[in-house]
Every structure is written in C-alpha cells, then in structure tokens.
Design a protein around this motif. Structure first.
Motif, PDB file in Angstrom:
ATOM      1  N   PHE A 174       9.390 -20.703  -6.103  1.00 34.40           N
ATOM      2  CA  PHE A 174       7.937 -20.905  -6.147  1.00 34.40           C
ATOM      3  C   PHE A 174       7.516 -22.057  -5.233  1.00 34.40           C
ATOM      4  O   PHE A 174       6.445 -22.007  -4.609  1.00 34.40           O
ATOM      5  CB  PHE A 174       7.479 -21.176  -7.578  1.00 34.40           C
ATOM      6  CG  PHE A 174       7.495 -19.963  -8.463  1.00 34.40           C
ATOM      7  CD1 PHE A 174       6.639 -18.907  -8.233  1.00 34.40           C
ATOM      8  CD2 PHE A 174       8.386 -19.873  -9.515  1.00 34.40           C
ATOM      9  CE1 PHE A 174       6.655 -17.778  -9.031  1.00 34.40           C
ATOM     10  CE2 PHE A 174       8.414 -18.752 -10.330  1.00 34.40           C
ATOM     11  CZ  PHE A 174       7.544 -17.694 -10.089  1.00 34.40           C
TER      12      PHE A 174
ATOM     13  N   SER B   7       8.820 -22.899  -2.402  1.00 33.61           N
ATOM     14  CA  SER B   7       8.769 -22.396  -1.030  1.00 33.61           C
ATOM     15  C   SER B   7       7.471 -21.642  -0.772  1.00 33.61           C
ATOM     16  O   SER B   7       6.847 -21.791   0.290  1.00 33.61           O
ATOM     17  CB  SER B   7       9.964 -21.481  -0.757  1.00 33.61           C
ATOM     18  OG  SER B   7      11.174 -22.158  -0.983  1.00 33.61           O
ATOM     19  N   ILE B   8       7.065 -20.829  -1.766  1.00 34.20           N
ATOM     20  CA  ILE B   8       5.822 -20.058  -1.611  1.00 34.20           C
ATOM     21  C   ILE B   8       4.612 -20.989  -1.529  1.00 34.20           C
ATOM     22  O   ILE B   8       3.778 -20.872  -0.615  1.00 34.20           O
ATOM     23  CB  ILE B   8       5.657 -19.069  -2.785  1.00 34.20           C
ATOM     24  CG1 ILE B   8       6.752 -18.006  -2.727  1.00 34.20           C
ATOM     25  CG2 ILE B   8       4.274 -18.408  -2.742  1.00 34.20           C
ATOM     26  CD1 ILE B   8       6.758 -17.068  -3.917  1.00 34.20           C
TER      27      ILE B   8
END
Length: 326
Positions: free
Chosen positions: A215, A217-218
C-alpha cells in the motif's frame, strides 16, 4: 549469546538511526550540478526494497522453499483481502510521515531534528492510552512532562540562531518544525494502529510489512504523480540519484526491519540508550562535519532533558518484596 545479541541490536539501531538522519540531511543540502533527487520517488523505492527484504525473510523462515513461500504469500495476503486492507490506513500515514521527514531534514539541522522527533514518544503514549486503553505509570507521565520541556528548550530561539540559519541553511526552520511535529503525530497514530492490528491477528511481522509496503508503494506513486509528475516526465524517475541517494534509500528501507529485530532482543532501557547515543552522535557530527549547527547552552539543557525522559519512560520499577528463606 543473548547478551551479545542485545548489544549487537543496540549497535545496529544506533548506526541506522544516526546514519539515516545525517546522510538524509547531507543529501538534501549538498550543492551539486543537475537536478536534485525527488524525495517522493525515494520513498517509493524504499518501500519496494522493504517488500523485497521481507519476502527474503519469509523465504528464509519457510526453510528456503519457493513452494512454501508462494503458499504463504497466497494464503496470508491474497486469500485474506480484508485483513490486507486493514493495513491501508497505517500505510498511508507512514508514507506521509516518510515524505515529511525529508521535508524536515531539508530545513532543520540533524541535531535539532533528532531531539524534536523524540516527541513521538508523547504522541505514541497518548494514542496508546486512547486506542489501546493502556495505563501509564507515574514515571511515564513524569517523563512526558520532562520530554515536552526539553523539546521546548531545544526550539527556544537564541540570539545567534537567526544569523546562523541564514548563513548555514537555505530552508525555513518553521517549515521543518511543522514537518517534524506532523511526523510525530502520524508516527504515534500509525504505530499504535499497527500494534493493535498485530495483537488482533496471528500473522507474522514480515507478512504485515509486505502488506504495508504494498500500500505504501501505491500511495507513494500517487504522491509522485500529484506533486512531481511534471519533473518525472521531464527528467525521469531516478533524476539526481547518486551513491549517497541509494545509501539514504536503503537505510530508510531497513529502518523498520531493524526496529522489529531490536524489539525482539532489546528492552526499553537499551532502546533509550540507543536513542541517547544517536542524539549525541548526531549533534557532534552535525557540528564538526556538516557544520550546519552551533549548539547553545539552552540546546544542551533541552537535549539532556529529552535523553532523561527517554530513559525514564522505559523505566520499569520492580516491586520490592520481602525475601523468603528456602
């Protein structure tokens, strides 16, 4: 053996904490040709490296079997979407916090940042009381008062501070202070929220860190697109990256894993000792090497109070009882 592991973990924590702060500060203030690296992309790369490191640790725990690793990742992450989604909230906050630390160290010297960032002890304690219904002892409440007093002394303006800040730093001290204070609150909330999730489930810390990294990274990529999209499209995702940048990214990626290892082997007193050593080393190196910090007597008083509060918060007085004869 256990004593050796304790002191080894202590040394690693001191090295990681001190080197991350100093290298990040140096990398954000170093004058060089070409565009400076984007902190938003550095946060994303650190999350990806953390995922890779955690997958390797899960692979090691599964006796180096790719089939077992695949089964664990499938069962614990893909087959439990609701459990995985729980990590979206702390992950988003951690991503914000990591970006704020770059902002803080772009505008504050390493020593002032290190001492002020210890306010996360206060925010963590308050969120623990409200979210986990923890009860703090007299020594802990006293340490929080001492901590706030110490940080107030560290931020106390001196006669030469304005001149020094103009000569030694191009950034705004107010922006840096706001960034580190916001990071303290986000660190306290996300840490307690993550602790609550860990206590409610039986998943390993490494699996949880993989979910956090996913999450993170997103959210990090969203930040890159929103704030630095034009610069990335013009000069590339890895613009301004050099050896120092990669050192900062690796140290940041390993930070959470080091703390997880230290929690396993060390106690609160040793963690407090590590924090104190890190503050002292950051102050000395900031003054002698980076030369962006001139300590004052008020700063030293505040730093001593913060170090004292760190030890006092982890102090666990053992009840005295009458010894019984065998």
């Amino acid at each position: 053996m256990s004593a050796n592991l304790k002191y080894l973990s202590l040394g690693i924590l001191v090295f990681q904490t001190t080197s991350l702060v100093l290298t990040m500060r140096y990398s954000r203030t170093l004058k060089e040709e070409g565009p400076r690296y984007l902190s938003s992309t550095a946060v994303v790369v650190a999350e990806l490296l953390k995922i890779m490191a955690c997958i390797l640790l899960v692979y090691k725990d599964s006796k180096c079997s790719l089939r077992t690793l695949n089964r664990i990742l499938h069962d614990e992450i893909l087959n439990k979407p609701m459990e995985t989604l729980k990590l979206a909230i702390p992950s988003g906050i951690y991503t914000l916090q990591n970006n704020l630390l770059y902002v803080a160290l772009s505008n504050l010297d390493a020593a002032t940042y290190q001492v002020t960032y210890q306010l996360k002890i206060l925010t963590t304690a308050l969120f623990s009381v409200s979210m986990l219904s923890k009860k703090l002892g007299v020594y802990q409440w006293l340490s929080l008062v001492i901590l706030m007093t110490g940080v107030a002394f560290v931020q106390w303006p001196s006669d030469s501070q304005e001149l020094d800040s103009k000569e030694l730093s191009a950034g705004s001290q107010f922006v840096g202070l706001m960034a580190v204070l916001t990071a303290c609150f986000s660190s306290g909330f996300a840490g307690v929220y993550f602790e609550k999730i860990l206590k409610e489930t039986k998943q390993s810390v490494w699996i949880r860190n993989i979910q956090l990294g996913f999450f993170g990274s997103i959210f990090g990529l969203m930040g890159v697109y929103i704030y630095d999209g034009e610069l990335v499209s013009k000069n590339g995702f890895f613009q301004g990256y050099n050896r120092l940048t990669w050192i900062v990214v690796i140290l940041q990626a390993l930070g959470g894993l080091v703390i997880a290892a230290v929690i396993k082997y060390a106690d609160n007193i040793l963690k407090g000792f590590a924090t104190s050593l890190s503050i002292i080393l950051s102050t000395l190196i900031s003054y002698f090497w980076l030369q962006d910090f001139v300590p004052t007597s008020v700063f030293f008083l505040g730093a001593i109070l913060v170090i004292t509060a760190t030890f006092l918060y982890g102090y666990d007085p053992k009840p005295t009882g009458n010894p019984t004869k065998a």
